[in-house]
Enzyme design. Structure first.
Site, PDB file in Angstrom:
ATOM      1  N   ASP A  87       0.834  -1.208   0.000  1.00 39.93           N
ATOM      2  CA  ASP A  87       0.000   0.000   0.000  1.00 39.93           C
ATOM      3  C   ASP A  87       0.862   1.249   0.000  1.00 39.93           C
ATOM      4  O   ASP A  87       2.013   1.209   0.434  1.00 39.93           O
ATOM      5  CB  ASP A  87      -0.839   0.037   1.285  1.00 39.93           C
ATOM      6  CG  ASP A  87      -2.224  -0.517   1.061  1.00 39.93           C
ATOM      7  OD1 ASP A  87      -2.548  -0.849  -0.089  1.00 39.93           O
ATOM      8  OD2 ASP A  87      -2.970  -0.622   2.054  1.00 39.93           O
TER       9      ASP A  87
ATOM     10  N   LYS B   8      -2.318   4.619  -4.492  1.00 33.37           N
ATOM     11  CA  LYS B   8      -2.750   5.630  -5.465  1.00 33.37           C
ATOM     12  C   LYS B   8      -1.916   6.904  -5.441  1.00 33.37           C
ATOM     13  O   LYS B   8      -2.143   7.809  -6.210  1.00 33.37           O
ATOM     14  CB  LYS B   8      -4.210   5.967  -5.264  1.00 33.37           C
ATOM     15  CG  LYS B   8      -4.569   6.430  -3.873  1.00 33.37           C
ATOM     16  CD  LYS B   8      -6.071   6.601  -3.758  1.00 33.37           C
ATOM     17  CE  LYS B   8      -6.475   6.517  -2.306  1.00 33.37           C
ATOM     18  NZ  LYS B   8      -7.577   5.662  -2.029  1.00 33.37           N
TER      19      LYS B   8
ATOM     20  N   MET C 283      -8.346   9.838   8.215  1.00 29.48           N
ATOM     21  CA  MET C 283      -8.901  10.291   6.922  1.00 29.48           C
ATOM     22  C   MET C 283      -9.865  11.462   7.101  1.00 29.48           C
ATOM     23  O   MET C 283     -10.910  11.517   6.448  1.00 29.48           O
ATOM     24  CB  MET C 283      -9.639   9.116   6.230  1.00 29.48           C
ATOM     25  CG  MET C 283      -8.709   8.002   5.812  1.00 29.48           C
ATOM     26  SD  MET C 283      -9.575   6.593   5.108  1.00 29.48           S
ATOM     27  CE  MET C 283      -9.909   5.617   6.565  1.00 29.48           C
TER      28      MET C 283
END
Ligand code: SAH
Length: 263
Positions: free
Chosen positions: A43, A65, A181
Site C-alpha cells: 500500500d 494511489k 482520513m
C-alpha cells in the site's frame, strides 16, 4: 490409508501491518513475514524503509494511489493475492498501520478465505496511536479520558456521513477522539463536533506520524479548518480531539513538542 494426499503447502496470505512509517516500529513478526515473502503487495502508506527487509528476489507490487498512479482496484488486488498464493508463492499484503484498522483488511481476509486461501494477520502499530505518542501525550488519562474513539472521517461512497454531533456528545463524557482520513472533511467534522463540544476543546493534527517529515499543530476545535488552511497540512494526517491535549495547548510555541508547527 485412504486419506487424500496433503497439498505441498497450504495456500496462505499474510496481511501484515507495516506500522505508521518508521521501520523501527515494525513488529518482529512482521519483519519475519516480510523476509519470507516471495510476493509483496504494498500500500502507499507503507514507509519505504520497511521494504528493506524484503528479499532482493521478491516481486514487489505497489498498489497505492499516491505518486501520480491511479489506485489499483480492490478486486484486482484481492484476485492477485489469491492467485499468487494458490500458485505456491508466499504472499504478504503490506498495509499501513494495522491491517484491521480502517485498512479494508477485513474485506481482503473474507475474499481470500472464500477463495480457499488461509489468512494470517500480523498487527501493526496503527497511525492513530503513533500520532498521539509522537505528541508526548497519552490517549487515556485517569483525570481526563476514560476511553478512546477511533473513527474514520471518510464514509463509504454513497453512505451517510458520520453523526458528528452525536460523537461529540459522547466524547464530551470524557473520551479522546482520534479521526483517520479526516482532513478532506475538516469543515464538516468541525461544524458537527461543535454541536456537542466547546470551541475551545483542544485539538491536534499530526501529519506523517513517526516519519522524518512529521508535522503537527496543536490548536482548538473551533480553529480546525482555519488552521489547516493556514498551515497547509494535508493527508496522511490524524486529527485528535480531547482534554488529553490540554497540557500541550498550554505550552509556549517554542516548546520542543510544538517546534514542527512553529517552523
Ligand atoms: N490501517 C491504517 C489506516 C489506513 S486509513 C492504520 O492503522 O494506521 C489511511 C489514514 O491513516 C490516512 O488518511 C491517515 O488518516 C492515517 N495515516 C496513516 N499513516 C499515517 C501517518 N504516518 N501519519 C498520520 N496519519 C496516518
Amino acid at each position: 490409508m485412504n486419506a487424500l494426499p496433503e497439498p505441498a503447502t497450504i495456500p496462505r496470505v499474510a496481511l501484515v501491518g507495516a506500522g505508521p512509517g518508521d521501520p523501527d516500529l515494525l513488529t518482529i513478526k512482521a519483519v519475519k513475514a516480510i523476509r519470507a515473502a516471495t510476493v509483496l503487495l504494498v500500500d502507499d502508506l507503507v514507509g519505504e524503509g520497511v521494504l528493506r527487509y524484503a528479499r532482493r528476489s521478491a516481486r514487489i507490487v505497489h498498489v497505492g494511489k499516491r505518486g501520480g498512479c491511479k489506485s489499483t482496484p480492490q478486486a484486482f488486488i484481492e484476485r492477485l493475492m489469491a492467485t499468487e498464493a494458490l500458485k505456491g508463492e508466499r504472499v504478504v499484503r503490506l498495509k499501513g498501520g494495522d491491517p484491521f484498522v480502517f485498512g479494508r483488511g477485513g474485506e481482503e481476509a473474507e475474499h481470500l478465505r472464500a477463495a480457499g486461501v488461509e489468512v494470517d494477520v500480523i498487527n501493526g502499530i496503527t497511525s492513530g496511536l503513533a500520532a498521539v505518542t509522537g505528541l508526548g501525550v497519552p490517549l487515556t488519562h485517569r483525570d481526563h479520558a476514560h476511553g478512546v474513539i477511533f473513527v474514520t472521517g471518510h464514509a463509504k461512497a454513497g453512505e451517510a456521513p458520520l453523526d458528528w454531533p452525536q460523537l461529540a456528545r459522547t466524547a464530551a463524557q470524557g473520551y479522546t477522539l482520534v479521526v483517520y482520513m479526516g482532513v478532506a472533511q475538516a469543515g464538516q467534522i468541525e461544524s458537527g463536533l461543535l454541536q456537542g463540544l466547546p470551541a475551545e476543546t483542544p485539538l491536534a493534527v499530526v501529519q506523517h506520524a513517526s516519519l522524518p517529515q512529521l508535522r503537527h499543530v496543536v490548536t482548538e476545535l473551533g480553529q480546525l479548518q482555519t488552521m489547516l488552511a493556514r498551515e497547509g497540512i494535508g493527508s496522511p494526517a490524524i486529527i485528535i480531539v480531547g482534554d488529553v491535549l490540554r497540557g500541550l495547548q498550554a505550552l509556549p510555541l517554542s516548546a520542543p513538542a510544538l517546534s514542527a508547527a512553529a517552523a
